[in-house]
Design a protein around this motif. Structure first.
Motif, PDB file in Angstrom:
ATOM      1  N   GLY A  10       0.805  -1.215   0.000  1.00 54.82           N
ATOM      2  CA  GLY A  10       0.000   0.000   0.000  1.00 54.82           C
ATOM      3  C   GLY A  10       0.838   1.264   0.000  1.00 54.82           C
ATOM      4  N   TYR A  11       2.159   1.115   0.112  1.00 51.32           N
ATOM      5  CA  TYR A  11       2.995   2.327   0.151  1.00 51.32           C
ATOM      6  C   TYR A  11       3.802   2.524  -1.126  1.00 51.32           C
ATOM      7  CZ  TYR A  11       1.709   2.434   5.083  1.00 51.32           C
ATOM      8  OH  TYR A  11       1.008   2.471   6.247  1.00 51.32           O
ATOM      9  N   ALA A  12       3.497   1.772  -2.179  1.00 47.54           N
ATOM     10  CA  ALA A  12       4.205   1.952  -3.448  1.00 47.54           C
ATOM     11  C   ALA A  12       4.044   3.403  -3.901  1.00 47.54           C
ATOM     12  CB  ALA A  12       3.659   0.988  -4.490  1.00 47.54           C
ATOM     13  N   GLY A  13       5.160   4.018  -4.299  1.00 52.52           N
ATOM     14  CA  GLY A  13       5.100   5.392  -4.807  1.00 52.52           C
ATOM     15  C   GLY A  13       4.982   6.449  -3.722  1.00 52.52           C
ATOM     16  N   ARG A  14       4.844   6.014  -2.458  1.00 54.51           N
ATOM     17  CA  ARG A  14       4.696   6.998  -1.372  1.00 54.51           C
ATOM     18  C   ARG A  14       6.076   7.377  -0.823  1.00 54.51           C
ATOM     19  NH1 ARG A  14      -0.413   5.970   0.649  1.00 54.51           N
ATOM     20  NH2 ARG A  14      -0.374   7.978   1.718  1.00 54.51           N
ATOM     21  N   ARG A  15       6.117   8.528  -0.153  1.00 54.42           N
ATOM     22  CA  ARG A  15       7.374   9.003   0.425  1.00 54.42           C
ATOM     23  C   ARG A  15       7.397   8.635   1.902  1.00 54.42           C
ATOM     24  NH1 ARG A  15       6.195  15.035  -1.165  1.00 54.42           N
ATOM     25  NH2 ARG A  15       4.329  14.272  -0.097  1.00 54.42           N
ATOM     26  N   ALA A  16       8.342   7.758   2.264  1.00 56.66           N
ATOM     27  CA  ALA A  16       8.398   7.276   3.643  1.00 56.66           C
ATOM     28  C   ALA A  16       9.656   7.778   4.317  1.00 56.66           C
ATOM     29  CB  ALA A  16       8.374   5.747   3.662  1.00 56.66           C
ATOM     30  N   VAL A  17       9.506   8.259   5.551  1.00 56.69           N
ATOM     31  CA  VAL A  17      10.659   8.616   6.377  1.00 56.69           C
ATOM     32  C   VAL A  17      10.631   7.696   7.602  1.00 56.69           C
ATOM     33  CG1 VAL A  17      11.754  10.393   7.796  1.00 56.69           C
ATOM     34  CG2 VAL A  17      10.720  10.997   5.589  1.00 56.69           C
ATOM     35  N   VAL A  18      11.712   6.951   7.755  1.00 55.38           N
ATOM     36  CA  VAL A  18      11.804   6.032   8.886  1.00 55.38           C
ATOM     37  C   VAL A  18      12.835   6.605   9.845  1.00 55.38           C
ATOM     38  CG1 VAL A  18      12.366   3.692   9.620  1.00 55.38           C
ATOM     39  CG2 VAL A  18      11.162   4.063   7.456  1.00 55.38           C
ATOM     40  N   ILE A  19      12.397   6.869  11.068  1.00 50.40           N
ATOM     41  CA  ILE A  19      13.283   7.469  12.060  1.00 50.40           C
ATOM     42  C   ILE A  19      13.858   6.354  12.917  1.00 50.40           C
ATOM     43  CG2 ILE A  19      13.417   9.085  13.996  1.00 50.40           C
ATOM     44  CD1 ILE A  19      11.020  10.558  12.669  1.00 50.40           C
ATOM     45  N   GLY A  20      15.163   6.185  12.826  1.00 49.80           N
ATOM     46  CA  GLY A  20      15.824   5.104  13.545  1.00 49.80           C
ATOM     47  C   GLY A  20      16.725   4.335  12.596  1.00 49.80           C
ATOM     48  N   SER A  21      17.656   3.562  13.151  1.00 45.86           N
ATOM     49  CA  SER A  21      18.622   2.861  12.291  1.00 45.86           C
ATOM     50  C   SER A  21      19.052   1.523  12.885  1.00 45.86           C
ATOM     51  CB  SER A  21      19.835   3.758  12.054  1.00 45.86           C
ATOM     52  OG  SER A  21      20.389   4.169  13.308  1.00 45.86           O
ATOM     53  N   ASN A  22      18.160   0.922  13.664  1.00 49.66           N
ATOM     54  CA  ASN A  22      18.438  -0.417  14.168  1.00 49.66           C
ATOM     55  C   ASN A  22      17.694  -1.447  13.320  1.00 49.66           C
ATOM     56  OD1 ASN A  22      20.033   0.656  16.110  1.00 49.66           O
ATOM     57  ND2 ASN A  22      18.653   0.297  17.829  1.00 49.66           N
ATOM     58  N   ASN A  23      17.572  -2.669  13.834  1.00 46.80           N
ATOM     59  CA  ASN A  23      16.973  -3.765  13.059  1.00 46.80           C
ATOM     60  C   ASN A  23      15.631  -3.419  12.423  1.00 46.80           C
ATOM     61  OD1 ASN A  23      18.438  -6.131  12.686  1.00 46.80           O
ATOM     62  ND2 ASN A  23      18.242  -6.676  14.833  1.00 46.80           N
ATOM     63  N   SER A  24      14.683  -2.944  13.233  1.00 48.57           N
ATOM     64  CA  SER A  24      13.342  -2.688  12.698  1.00 48.57           C
ATOM     65  C   SER A  24      13.398  -1.619  11.618  1.00 48.57           C
ATOM     66  CB  SER A  24      12.406  -2.225  13.812  1.00 48.57           C
ATOM     67  OG  SER A  24      12.238  -3.229  14.761  1.00 48.57           O
ATOM     68  N   ALA A  25      14.186  -0.580  11.858  1.00 48.18           N
ATOM     69  CA  ALA A  25      14.288   0.500  10.887  1.00 48.18           C
ATOM     70  C   ALA A  25      14.792  -0.033   9.544  1.00 48.18           C
ATOM     71  CB  ALA A  25      15.212   1.597  11.415  1.00 48.18           C
ATOM     72  N   PHE A  26      15.856  -0.811   9.590  1.00 49.95           N
ATOM     73  CA  PHE A  26      16.406  -1.358   8.349  1.00 49.95           C
ATOM     74  C   PHE A  26      15.400  -2.270   7.656  1.00 49.95           C
ATOM     75  CE2 PHE A  26      20.680   0.007   9.583  1.00 49.95           C
ATOM     76  CZ  PHE A  26      21.267   0.250   8.352  1.00 49.95           C
ATOM     77  N   TRP A  63      11.200  -0.031   0.309  1.00 48.61           N
ATOM     78  CA  TRP A  63      11.879   0.145  -0.973  1.00 48.61           C
ATOM     79  C   TRP A  63      11.467  -0.965  -1.944  1.00 48.61           C
ATOM     80  CZ3 TRP A  63      14.898  -2.936  -3.952  1.00 48.61           C
ATOM     81  CH2 TRP A  63      15.440  -2.323  -5.102  1.00 48.61           C
ATOM     82  N   GLU A  64      11.429  -2.200  -1.429  1.00 46.39           N
ATOM     83  CA  GLU A  64      11.087  -3.336  -2.302  1.00 46.39           C
ATOM     84  C   GLU A  64       9.694  -3.178  -2.892  1.00 46.39           C
ATOM     85  OE1 GLU A  64      11.773  -6.786   0.182  1.00 46.39           O
ATOM     86  OE2 GLU A  64      13.836  -6.968  -0.537  1.00 46.39           O
ATOM     87  N   ARG A  65       8.825  -2.533  -2.148  1.00 49.51           N
ATOM     88  CA  ARG A  65       7.444  -2.346  -2.594  1.00 49.51           C
ATOM     89  C   ARG A  65       7.319  -1.122  -3.499  1.00 49.51           C
ATOM     90  NH1 ARG A  65       4.155  -4.229  -4.360  1.00 49.51           N
ATOM     91  NH2 ARG A  65       2.026  -4.773  -3.748  1.00 49.51           N
ATOM     92  N   GLY A  66       8.422  -0.354  -3.631  1.00 50.55           N
ATOM     93  CA  GLY A  66       8.384   0.775  -4.556  1.00 50.55           C
ATOM     94  C   GLY A  66       8.135   2.118  -3.903  1.00 50.55           C
ATOM     95  N   ALA A  67       8.357   2.209  -2.598  1.00 48.95           N
ATOM     96  CA  ALA A  67       8.227   3.502  -1.936  1.00 48.95           C
ATOM     97  C   ALA A  67       9.538   4.287  -2.093  1.00 48.95           C
ATOM     98  CB  ALA A  67       7.911   3.314  -0.455  1.00 48.95           C
ATOM     99  N   ASP A  68       9.438   5.579  -1.837  1.00 51.20           N
ATOM    100  CA  ASP A  68      10.612   6.456  -1.807  1.00 51.20           C
ATOM    101  C   ASP A  68      11.010   6.569  -0.335  1.00 51.20           C
ATOM    102  OD1 ASP A  68      12.190   8.805  -3.187  1.00 51.20           O
ATOM    103  OD2 ASP A  68      11.319   9.606  -1.325  1.00 51.20           O
ATOM    104  N   VAL A  69      12.201   6.078   0.015  1.00 52.37           N
ATOM    105  CA  VAL A  69      12.490   5.840   1.430  1.00 52.37           C
ATOM    106  C   VAL A  69      13.674   6.658   1.935  1.00 52.37           C
ATOM    107  CG1 VAL A  69      12.907   4.088   3.198  1.00 52.37           C
ATOM    108  CG2 VAL A  69      11.732   3.452   1.081  1.00 52.37           C
ATOM    109  N   THR A  70      13.481   7.288   3.079  1.00 49.18           N
ATOM    110  CA  THR A  70      14.569   7.988   3.765  1.00 49.18           C
ATOM    111  C   THR A  70      14.708   7.414   5.173  1.00 49.18           C
ATOM    112  OG1 THR A  70      14.073  10.016   2.553  1.00 49.18           O
ATOM    113  CG2 THR A  70      15.406  10.228   4.565  1.00 49.18           C
TER     114      THR A  70
END
Lengths: 606, 606
Positions: A329-345, A352-359
């Motif tokens: 449901g997030y294909a083409g959407r702009r996602a910002v994920v705050i954090g850099s541990n296991n869940s974040a990655f 990304w695999e689903r086609g979102a724009d990911v930061t």
């Protein structure tokens, strides 16, 4: 030159054991001490102390022995198998022994005839052995029995009566792997137990997570007791497989599991020495009066959701990683994920695999270890097909791990992560070249010690690191200042356009649940849960040398904490179950705590 | 004096193997024969012959070798472990070998340097190994993959497509233990398979039986492949536990199992070499076109319900044992159970326990063996806690059993049942003193051979025999003449008052299902199913030396029969699965049948 043949090494161990047994028979602390290195570590898993402790150095060992030799009656310590020369040149020996309460397994490392480490682990209570193998139940009742009831009828009646006509001895709150495994062990020990969980079905704790989730620990670490996975089981099981396995395990092991049950409040009644627990079971209020209460709700407390200006004005979707539904449901959407541990990655990669724009927003340094490297360098010796072929099954691997005091573990892990660093030098260079802040922990001891100290701060890379390296996942450093209507705004003013914000910002401490369920006063009395007291980030001292408050008596009578990954809950659930059984059976359990008054029995019914 | 040390015995076996391998390399039948005793038995499980046969004596062995040595390329036969001196004084050696198609295990018994028995069993196909242990799947796919699908999604789609968009290679009719175990093996071999059963859920075949039913074989005989029971499992599992285990096994092993599905008709289409099978799946007609059709509906055919005058006038309840709902509701009622085998005894006992007035009608002699005695004398060597401690797990026990030709098995069992007779002399005297007609089989070989020859004629006593002995269950001998309104009337005129009549009168032969599902012509061409051709009661000759038509090519291309107790289906499902896989993979499978033309490949696609 040290002896090298098995026979010579075993002879050396047996010589030591002769002296050790004589000293134990005489209850002569100084004679025992004369067999120990001055810097000796003695780890006891409820065999001597009815506690889980590591005492360090002769004085601390002496205090422990003075307080426990008479009550525990450690004796008949013999080689369980021929001794062997360890990698560090010590003589390593596996031991069997008896105590007043039962039988145990031990381990000793000898250098120049003196023990540098000792492990004593109680493994069974005399007269209360698990019904396994030669003790398994017959199943059918032979003979002619008027009004015989079938197994199904008896089992159904028992389940219906428990918590209604019969109060459980033990209530376990939290029906993830920890609660389930403990339920299985208590069933084998004939301790009436109810395991409750807020989700409807066992395994839902996994089933409901984001769909790309797989175990990060390989299968050899993940076996549950009694029923190992078949050898067709994948190395890294997808979450739905684990969920289904937990569900069937509950059924096979006859665990009384109440789904859709929320624990609302618990209060310990000093006079009856029972808990008064209020549950909401499928909408109905149920009150239970167990003697023992086990919290098995996970190391994590409540989700940490940062409070940011502008959150209420943000037009998109925002949720904590624990509530993330997965990338669909997030294909083409702009996602910002705050954090850099296991869940974040994991979440960034799936988006990304689903086609979102990911930061990804990295707020602080993270340790990354590649999954293949972890498998080949970190886990291989104890948890691998090679280990199995060498006779190291999960239980033996657990005991090997347990034989190493945590104080010494850091050094062992530092050497391992030096290998990891060297092995993946080029990978780490590229990762840091991409602007990722990376560390191996405060003392170079990597993921293993981060897990024990703080249960956070790392990512086991199954592919997402490459997405960060080549920029397919955009990496932004720094702290978030606020949310705008369609963006995450960083402190330096950078605006990250966003339709979705995921807070992969971790969890509060488990003590939060204690405070909420019981009281802030009890939470404060019990103190920190998890962590060794290493004095490193998020693991403040003082040094405890064991995971704090886990699987052992706490400062609150009748309250126990059970948590960990599959490997830890598999192993330590045994000692927790034996402690609960001992109390149910009226076996004396004089608890020794270093620093506390000797023989203080603050968590026993006896 | 014969050599006795392991080294000497192994040397003797290795000497023999040197000659054996040289003869095989030269494809020299007479050189092989020179290493065999003139009365040698050679049992082959699809390694040489792509068939399951035992050839007896030098001439038959010679014919087999002439026909197969070139095509099978049996070679590199080596000791799998040190040889040992067997109880009969022969040198016994476990072997490993290679063939053109794969790898196998073997066994040989040597007397005076000549083989008296040889077993060759193909165990794996090169390039098509099961994904177990070191070959297990990884589970997670590392890396970044656009539009990744989770395991659950892929599994769900695969299951939905099978039989709709994708035709199965194999259709298994019958989802009891036999069908389920085969489904598990075929899944591991990547053969698209559907298992169908008329009951809604896996395990219903057990779940729906009378409620006192427990397994009569002890747990060590009952393990399924891949996923052994936990060591907490009861010795004799209640039927509902087995039912639940089968259900979860279907899930864990990813078996495509269609419940509530009735097979209506099957026709083999010679031109496409596919079956056209009409199923009714939850009321909807589904047609499948599998290449291979496996009947796994049990050794038994239709219930044998005797036709008796007066049945239509009988005022009470009457049903076959397979439809008996259990004893609940029959307290105080007068029950007549016609028959005296396992089901009759179990049902009589449960009715008595519930408070019914019970009469057993014995029509012919029955063999009874006490459960404890069976456990201590018959099963102990191969299937017991002691066997496990001696390193004999279920697979090894199966191979040990398989290494003994059926011709010789009778003698071994006669000796065992002589012990049983002696052990329970007093019990049998009391049983016969109560008027019970008892036998140990036509040649004193007891239950084990009755099972293989006719799968009937015995009772494993778990307590009901004592009820017959002391008259709590009334015993009547003779044949039933007719039913009256409220009685069963014997040929001698005795009237047995009855509110309930249970026909524990067994089942017709499995061929009935073949006739019904496919055609009487095919049933007749395939011939008898089960039995060795021993020429004893219900097992007419000619001698076949193997269970007829089980797990091996039949006279009908693409038709296979799979049946047996848990031990048999566990072991022989492997060979059946390998045969089906070989055909799916286009591996040459030239079938040799003794007596038939050499190399006749009447059941191969190749």
């Amino acid at each position: 030159m040290a002896a090298t043949s098995t026979a010579e090494v075993s002879y050396e161990a047996e010589q030591w054991l002769d002296g050790f047994n004589a000293a134990l028979r005489a209850q002569d602390t100084s004679a025992v001490l004369s067999l120990l290195d001055p810097a000796c570590f003695w780890r006891d898993l409820i065999a001597l102390t009815w506690n889980i402790i590591t005492v360090e150095g002769r004085d601390a060992v002496a205090a422990m022995l003075d307080a426990t030799l008479d009550s525990a009656q450690l004796r008949e310590v013999v080689l369980a198998e021929p001794a062997a020369r360890g990698p560090d040149g010590t003589v390593e020996a596996w031991l069997q022994f008896r105590t007043r309460a039962g039988r145990g397994l031990g381990h000793v490392r000898l250098r120049d005839g003196a023990a540098v480490t000792v492990l004593t682990a109680l493994r069974a209570l005399d007269g209360h052995e698990e019904r396994r193998g030669p003790r398994r139940p017959l199943g059918v009742e032979h003979g002619a029995i008027r009004d015989r009831r079938s197994w199904l009828e008896r089992r159904s009646e028992e389940a219906a009566a428990l918590g209604r006509d019969v109060q459980p001895e033990v209530l376990v709150i939290g029906g993830g792997q920890a609660g389930i495994v403990l339920g299985a062990r208590l069933r084998q020990l004939d301790v009436a137990t109810v395991v409750v969980d807020r989700h409807p079905r066992p395994g839902d704790q996994w089933r409901r997570r984001y769909k790309s989730l797989c175990l990060h620990d390989p299968v050899w670490m993940d076996h549950l007791p009694y029923l190992p996975f078949p050898d067709t089981w994948p190395v890294f099981a997808p979450k739905d497989r684990i969920a289904d396995w937990l569900e069937l395990y509950v059924q096979v092991m006859d665990i009384d599991y109440w789904g859709s049950t929320i624990a609302r409040a618990a209060r310990f009644d000093r006079s009856s020495e029972r808990w008064d627990v209020t549950l909401e079971r499928e909408g109905e209020v149920v009150r239970l009066r167990p003697r023992q209460l086990v919290l098995a709700t996970g190391v994590s407390g409540r989700p940490n959701v940062p409070v940011l200006p502008g959150q209420e004005r943000f037009a998109g979707e925002q949720h904590h990683s624990s509530a993330h539904p997965g990338a669909d449901g997030y294909a083409g959407r702009r996602a910002v994920v705050i954090g850099s541990n296991n869940s974040a990655f994991d979440i960034c990669a799936a988006l990304w695999e689903r086609g979102a724009d990911v930061t990804m927003v990295q707020r602080s340094s993270t340790h990354v270890v590649r999954s293949e490297t972890a498998r080949d360098i970190i886990f291989k010796r104890l948890y691998s097909e090679e280990a199995v072929a060498a006779g190291i099954d999960a239980d033996r691997a657990d005991l090997i791990s347990a034989s190493l005091p945590y104080r010494l573990a850091a050094g062992v892990h530092r050497a391992i992560y030096d290998q990891v660093r060297e092995h993946d030098r080029e990978f780490y260079a590229r990762l840091e070249g991409a602007g990722f802040k990376h560390d191996f922990g405060p003392d170079g001891t990597g993921m293993s010690m981060k897990f024990l100290r703080r249960a956070s701060g790392y990512y086991i890379d199954v592919g997402a690191a490459e997405l960060v390296i080549d920029g397919r996942i955009r990496l932004v450093q720094g702290r978030v200042a606020r949310l705008a209507e369609e963006a995450v705004v960083m402190e330096d003013g950078t605006a990250l356009p966003a339709d979705l914000v995921v807070y992969a910002t971790g969890y509060g401490p488990m003590s939060e649940w204690v405070a909420e369920l019981i009281s802030p006063e009890v939470a404060s009395r019990v103190g920190p849960i998890w962590g060794l007291g290493s004095g490193t980030e998020r693991d403040p001292g003082p040094w405890e040398g064991e995971l704090r408050n886990l699987w052992k008596p706490t400062a609150q009578p009748g309250l126990w904490i059970h948590a960990g990954n599959l490997a830890l809950v598999r192993h330590y659930s045994l000692y927790l179950a034996l402690q609960l059984k001992a109390r149910a059976a009226g076996i004396p359990t004089s608890v020794y705590s270093p620093g506390g008054p000797a023989g203080l029995d603050f968590n026993s019914n006896v």
